[in-house]
Design a protein around this motif. Structure first.
Motif, PDB file in Angstrom:
ATOM      1  N   LEU A 406       6.473 -18.850   8.716  1.00  0.00           N
ATOM      2  CA  LEU A 406       7.769 -19.537   9.078  1.00  0.00           C
ATOM      3  C   LEU A 406       9.075 -18.589   8.704  1.00  0.00           C
ATOM      4  O   LEU A 406       9.519 -17.790   9.566  1.00  0.00           O
ATOM      5  N   GLU A 407       8.962 -18.978   7.199  1.00  0.00           N
ATOM      6  CA  GLU A 407      10.708 -18.344   6.562  1.00  0.00           C
ATOM      7  C   GLU A 407      10.528 -16.598   6.811  1.00  0.00           C
ATOM      8  O   GLU A 407      12.046 -16.631   7.436  1.00  0.00           O
ATOM      9  N   ALA A 408       9.686 -16.236   6.508  1.00  0.00           N
ATOM     10  CA  ALA A 408       8.949 -15.004   7.265  1.00  0.00           C
ATOM     11  C   ALA A 408       9.784 -14.155   8.783  1.00  0.00           C
ATOM     12  O   ALA A 408      10.040 -13.793   9.106  1.00  0.00           O
ATOM     13  N   TRP A 409       9.285 -15.307   9.369  1.00  0.00           N
ATOM     14  CA  TRP A 409       9.107 -14.752  10.520  1.00  0.00           C
ATOM     15  C   TRP A 409      10.926 -14.711  11.209  1.00  0.00           C
ATOM     16  O   TRP A 409      11.022 -14.056  12.016  1.00  0.00           O
ATOM     17  N   LEU A 410      11.431 -16.451  11.102  1.00  0.00           N
ATOM     18  CA  LEU A 410      12.379 -16.538  11.383  1.00  0.00           C
ATOM     19  C   LEU A 410      13.521 -15.347  10.249  1.00  0.00           C
ATOM     20  O   LEU A 410      14.675 -14.745  11.422  1.00  0.00           O
ATOM     21  N   GLY A 411      13.732 -14.040   9.608  1.00  0.00           N
ATOM     22  CA  GLY A 411      13.726 -13.216   9.122  1.00  0.00           C
ATOM     23  C   GLY A 411      13.041 -12.485   9.301  1.00  0.00           C
ATOM     24  O   GLY A 411      14.065 -11.216   9.327  1.00  0.00           O
ATOM     25  N   GLY A 412      12.857 -12.144  10.644  1.00  0.00           N
ATOM     26  CA  GLY A 412      12.361 -11.461  11.365  1.00  0.00           C
ATOM     27  C   GLY A 412      10.783 -10.149  11.381  1.00  0.00           C
ATOM     28  O   GLY A 412      10.956  -9.221  11.328  1.00  0.00           O
ATOM     29  N   ASN A 413       9.503 -11.223  10.236  1.00  0.00           N
ATOM     30  CA  ASN A 413       8.935 -10.004   9.963  1.00  0.00           C
ATOM     31  C   ASN A 413       7.259 -10.990  10.079  1.00  0.00           C
ATOM     32  O   ASN A 413       7.478 -12.196  10.400  1.00  0.00           O
ATOM     33  N   GLY A 414       6.667 -10.098  11.070  1.00  0.00           N
ATOM     34  CA  GLY A 414       6.062 -10.802  12.071  1.00  0.00           C
ATOM     35  C   GLY A 414       4.253 -11.182  11.000  1.00  0.00           C
ATOM     36  O   GLY A 414       3.727 -12.153  11.238  1.00  0.00           O
ATOM     37  N   CYS A 415       4.595 -10.687   9.608  1.00  0.00           N
ATOM     38  CA  CYS A 415       2.957 -11.181   9.021  1.00  0.00           C
ATOM     39  C   CYS A 415       3.940 -11.196   7.244  1.00  0.00           C
ATOM     40  O   CYS A 415       4.739 -10.229   7.159  1.00  0.00           O
ATOM     41  N   VAL A 416       2.851 -11.281   6.410  1.00  0.00           N
ATOM     42  CA  VAL A 416       4.058 -11.500   5.018  1.00  0.00           C
ATOM     43  C   VAL A 416       2.546 -11.647   4.197  1.00  0.00           C
ATOM     44  O   VAL A 416       1.589 -12.482   4.698  1.00  0.00           O
ATOM     45  N   PRO A 417       1.932 -10.892   3.297  1.00  0.00           N
ATOM     46  CA  PRO A 417       1.702 -11.066   2.039  1.00  0.00           C
ATOM     47  C   PRO A 417       0.959 -12.344   1.970  1.00  0.00           C
ATOM     48  O   PRO A 417       2.525 -12.223   1.095  1.00  0.00           O
ATOM     49  N   LEU A 418       0.128 -13.209   1.251  1.00  0.00           N
ATOM     50  CA  LEU A 418       0.132 -14.080   0.139  1.00  0.00           C
ATOM     51  C   LEU A 418      -1.232 -14.461   0.004  1.00  0.00           C
ATOM     52  O   LEU A 418      -2.218 -14.751   0.552  1.00  0.00           O
ATOM     53  N   HIS A 419      -0.861 -14.936  -1.526  1.00  0.00           N
ATOM     54  CA  HIS A 419      -2.492 -15.068  -1.815  1.00  0.00           C
ATOM     55  C   HIS A 419      -3.309 -13.886  -1.816  1.00  0.00           C
ATOM     56  O   HIS A 419      -4.660 -14.240  -1.993  1.00  0.00           O
ATOM     57  N   ASN A 420      -2.825 -12.801  -1.981  1.00  0.00           N
ATOM     58  CA  ASN A 420      -3.854 -11.739  -1.341  1.00  0.00           C
ATOM     59  C   ASN A 420      -4.885 -12.049  -0.098  1.00  0.00           C
ATOM     60  O   ASN A 420      -5.529 -11.048   0.440  1.00  0.00           O
ATOM     61  N   LEU A 421      -4.125 -11.940   0.682  1.00  0.00           N
ATOM     62  CA  LEU A 421      -4.362 -12.196   2.188  1.00  0.00           C
ATOM     63  C   LEU A 421      -2.856 -11.721   3.229  1.00  0.00           C
ATOM     64  O   LEU A 421      -2.107 -12.549   2.927  1.00  0.00           O
ATOM     65  N   MET A 422      -3.103 -11.452   4.320  1.00  0.00           N
ATOM     66  CA  MET A 422      -2.092 -11.284   5.180  1.00  0.00           C
ATOM     67  C   MET A 422      -2.318 -12.132   6.036  1.00  0.00           C
ATOM     68  O   MET A 422      -2.968 -12.022   6.779  1.00  0.00           O
ATOM     69  N   GLU A 423      -0.641 -12.735   6.210  1.00  0.00           N
ATOM     70  CA  GLU A 423      -0.539 -13.783   7.042  1.00  0.00           C
ATOM     71  C   GLU A 423       0.218 -13.568   7.990  1.00  0.00           C
ATOM     72  O   GLU A 423       1.454 -12.738   7.846  1.00  0.00           O
ATOM     73  N   ASP A 424      -0.752 -14.179   9.306  1.00  0.00           N
ATOM     74  CA  ASP A 424       0.357 -13.869  10.661  1.00  0.00           C
ATOM     75  C   ASP A 424       0.391 -14.844  11.302  1.00  0.00           C
ATOM     76  O   ASP A 424      -0.485 -16.020  11.017  1.00  0.00           O
ATOM     77  N   ALA A 425       1.017 -14.731  13.058  1.00  0.00           N
ATOM     78  CA  ALA A 425       0.771 -15.723  13.630  1.00  0.00           C
ATOM     79  C   ALA A 425      -0.170 -16.479  13.988  1.00  0.00           C
ATOM     80  O   ALA A 425      -0.266 -17.980  13.905  1.00  0.00           O
ATOM     81  N   ALA A 426      -1.365 -15.542  13.462  1.00  0.00           N
ATOM     82  CA  ALA A 426      -3.140 -16.394  13.726  1.00  0.00           C
ATOM     83  C   ALA A 426      -3.048 -17.522  12.535  1.00  0.00           C
ATOM     84  O   ALA A 426      -3.800 -18.649  12.797  1.00  0.00           O
ATOM     85  N   THR A 427      -3.361 -16.707  11.524  1.00  0.00           N
ATOM     86  CA  THR A 427      -3.584 -17.080  10.422  1.00  0.00           C
ATOM     87  C   THR A 427      -2.844 -18.322   9.940  1.00  0.00           C
ATOM     88  O   THR A 427      -2.982 -19.723   9.480  1.00  0.00           O
ATOM     89  N   ALA A 428      -1.023 -18.503  10.241  1.00  0.00           N
ATOM     90  CA  ALA A 428      -0.710 -19.160  10.000  1.00  0.00           C
ATOM     91  C   ALA A 428      -0.781 -20.539  11.481  1.00  0.00           C
ATOM     92  O   ALA A 428      -0.071 -22.044  10.968  1.00  0.00           O
ATOM     93  N   GLU A 429      -0.686 -20.442  12.247  1.00  0.00           N
ATOM     94  CA  GLU A 429      -1.901 -21.540  13.528  1.00  0.00           C
ATOM     95  C   GLU A 429      -2.698 -22.302  12.630  1.00  0.00           C
ATOM     96  O   GLU A 429      -2.546 -23.924  13.487  1.00  0.00           O
ATOM     97  N   ILE A 430      -3.918 -21.532  12.869  1.00  0.00           N
ATOM     98  CA  ILE A 430      -5.179 -22.294  11.662  1.00  0.00           C
ATOM     99  C   ILE A 430      -4.759 -23.300  10.719  1.00  0.00           C
ATOM    100  O   ILE A 430      -4.894 -24.500  10.988  1.00  0.00           O
ATOM    101  N   SER A 431      -3.724 -23.243  10.524  1.00  0.00           N
ATOM    102  CA  SER A 431      -3.204 -23.483   9.401  1.00  0.00           C
ATOM    103  C   SER A 431      -1.793 -25.045   9.679  1.00  0.00           C
ATOM    104  O   SER A 431      -2.243 -26.536   8.821  1.00  0.00           O
ATOM    105  N   ARG A 432      -0.997 -24.536  10.436  1.00  0.00           N
ATOM    106  CA  ARG A 432      -0.128 -25.566  11.324  1.00  0.00           C
ATOM    107  C   ARG A 432      -0.988 -26.684  12.155  1.00  0.00           C
ATOM    108  O   ARG A 432      -1.324 -27.965  12.220  1.00  0.00           O
ATOM    109  N   SER A 433      -1.890 -26.347  13.171  1.00  0.00           N
ATOM    110  CA  SER A 433      -3.129 -27.022  13.426  1.00  0.00           C
ATOM    111  C   SER A 433      -3.903 -28.199  12.716  1.00  0.00           C
ATOM    112  O   SER A 433      -4.517 -28.859  13.105  1.00  0.00           O
TER     113      SER A 433
END
Length: 532
Positions: A406-433
């Motif tokens: 969400l921090e990256a998205w609010l800053g204008g970036n639709g995906c962010v590499p975290l822990h050697n994974l490419m996290e996007d809206a879909a993977t963040a949605e799994i986490s959030r839900s």
């Protein structure tokens, strides 16, 4: 900020000179026509989504539609495919960062998530350098926004324009004829659809858009992302509605997992385990992906596999090779199952995926060679909940990923590499839900204690502290971490599961962008914080 009217369309955003070559009166007239014709239908379909979800919340389950049984059982094929869509063995997907798009066009098929202007022979990007495009570039498929998203900075007759029509309309208007002149065509990915009726609307949009520009009907080709649980029961219907414009189906695996949680949110027997344990070997995902293959091949069109979230690991050869091995195994499963192509999230994985598909798919696709008549995917198999533990470590990871994304998205970036994974809206949605679901049902974690609001709030603070350490005080102060954490907390402690985290985040951006420095970057996030 004073609204501006261009070509009869009201734009509530700055219009720098480079935008004006895209937002021409003629282009806006075209988008306005599409919006006037079809925006009311979009509203009706979104209302229908609510009604269908209410039935699921009351205990009904997604199932194959009896009223469209004739579509599933009759013999028919989609329209013929253009030559440059016959071989789709590797596609790369990502946000429309200019440098990434150029690299993607120079290396493989590209699937940007938003509309782009036509690319000249050389495209400048940040830093002032020019990167020339190769003589032969990849085929580009543009993914407009889903029907659920509205472009709130543009109004036609006082109402917001559907984001899907805005993205599609501008890209198609400026590029369709040029693409045809180059021997290609306007190709699209269609996301987040939940019903074949939503495909029917897209087909009508395509027919009208081609008529308006004097382009033969059937020129547009579109691949539907099967990334919602209801869509899994309407695959034949999706292809049938778009049959003159269809380029197949894609397994949007991460969004599909999220949709599984969201659709069955009121069923306490459908609680997901740790996100990391839900692999493609889970029975409900095996049934879904193989049904995509069987459906597409029966109708004479491509079944494209999903995206591995793994990315190259810099500075650690052993970890990097381990990641590559996992990607190879994932792509081997896809190609031997019968998929006709696959997705990667990073240019470094293109050779890895291509090597696997080249070794096992010697022809352009597997439409005829692997019909998969053996597949039998029942309602029960498609709705089988994955099994596994729910752990405190996974809770912390879900929270950390959601806030960082969400921090990256609010800053204008639709995906962010975290822990050697490419996290996007879909993977963040799994986490959030998952956090919302675990909290709602008070699941016991591996420490034997049920999850409570207090425990979630404590974990949010702990993850926020960890992100501060990782980012450093200066980066943390100028970023959007506090806003992201606040939005996440509101969403996971809500009595209702919000449809999409980006809807809430978009509303937040719209609510905080107007002011004396409208359109300027938020310094330290202070303006946004003052509005929370």
């Amino acid at each position: 900020m004073q609204a501006q009217t261009v070509g009869g369309v009201t734009i509530r955003a700055p219009l720098p000179p480079e935008y004006r070559s895209i937002l021409t009166p003629e282009a806006l007239q075209f988008v306005a026509h599409l919006s006037r014709c079809y925006a009311p239908r979009v509203g009706e379909l979104l209302e229908r989504r609510k009604q269908v979800q209410a039935r699921y919340d009351a205990g009904a389950k997604p199932d194959f539609l009896p009223e469209t049984r004739h579509v599933r059982e009759s013999d028919w094929k989609v329209g013929p495919l253009p030559v440059d869509l016959l071989d789709r063995r590797v596609e790369i997907t990502g946000p429309t960062d200019r440098k990434m798009v150029i690299n993607a066009l120079n290396r493989c098929r590209a699937s940007p998530k938003q509309s782009l202007a036509a690319a000249p022979a050389v495209l400048p990007y940040c830093g002032g350098q020019d990167v020339p495009l190769n003589d032969k570039v990849a085929v580009m498929l543009v993914r407009p926004r889903g029907w659920h998203l509205w472009e709130k900075h543009v109004a036609v007759d006082g109402s917001p324009v559907p984001g899907a029509l805005w993205d599609f309309g501008l890209y198609f208007f400026h590029n369709a004829r040029e693409l045809l002149a180059r021997g290609s065509g306007p190709y699209f990915y269609l996301p987040k659809m939940q019903s074949h009726l939503e495909c029917r609307l897209w087909n009508e949009v395509f027919v009208e858009a081609q008529r308006w520009l004097g382009i033969p009907s059937g020129t547009i080709k579109a691949t539907c992302l099967i990334e919602t649980l209801p869509a899994a029961f309407e695959m034949h219907e999706f292809l049938y509605e778009l049959r003159d414009h269809s380029a197949g189906l894609n397994c949007g695996r991460w969004d599909y997992m999220f949709s599984f949680i969201k659709t069955l949110r009121n069923d306490p027997t459908r609680i997901f385990p740790d996100r990391g344990l839900v692999g493609m070997d889970q029975p409900f995902l095996r049934a879904y992906t193989q049904l995509v293959i069987q459906t597409c091949h029966r109708r004479g069109v491509h079944a494209i596999g999903g995206m591995s979230a793994l990315i190259p690991v810099k500075g650690d050869p052993r970890a990097n090779e381990a990641a590559f091995d996992k990607v190879r195994a994932d792509k081997l499963r896809e190609v031997t199952d019968g998929h006709d192509g696959t997705w990667v999230a990073h240019p470094g994985l293109i050779p890895v995926a291509k090597q696997v598909f080249d070794a096992h798919m010697r022809e352009p696709n597997q439409i005829r060679s692997k019909p998969r008549h053996d597949v039998r995917a029942s309602q029960e198999e498609l709705l089988k909940v994955p099994e596994g533990p729910r752990t405190l470590a996974a809770l912390r990871n879900n929270i950390g990923v959601s806030i960082a994304y969400l921090e990256a998205w609010l800053g204008g970036n639709g995906c962010v590499p975290l822990h050697n994974l490419m996290e996007d809206a879909a993977t963040a949605e799994i986490s959030r839900s998952s956090v919302w679901q675990w909290l709602r049902y008070g699941v016991k974690l591996d420490d034997g204690q049920p999850l409570t609001v207090d425990r979630v709030c404590l974990a949010i603070q702990q993850e926020l502290d960890a992100l501060r350490q990782q980012a450093g005080n200066a980066r943390f102060a100028t970023g959007h971490y506090l806003e992201a954490a606040t939005l996440f907390k509101l969403m996971v402690t809500s009595t209702e599961l919000q449809d999409f985290l980006t809807l809430t985040a978009y509303d937040f951006l719209v609510a905080t962008e107007f002011g004396p420095t409208w359109g300027a970057p938020q310094q330290g996030g202070s303006a946004a914080r003052s509005r929370l």
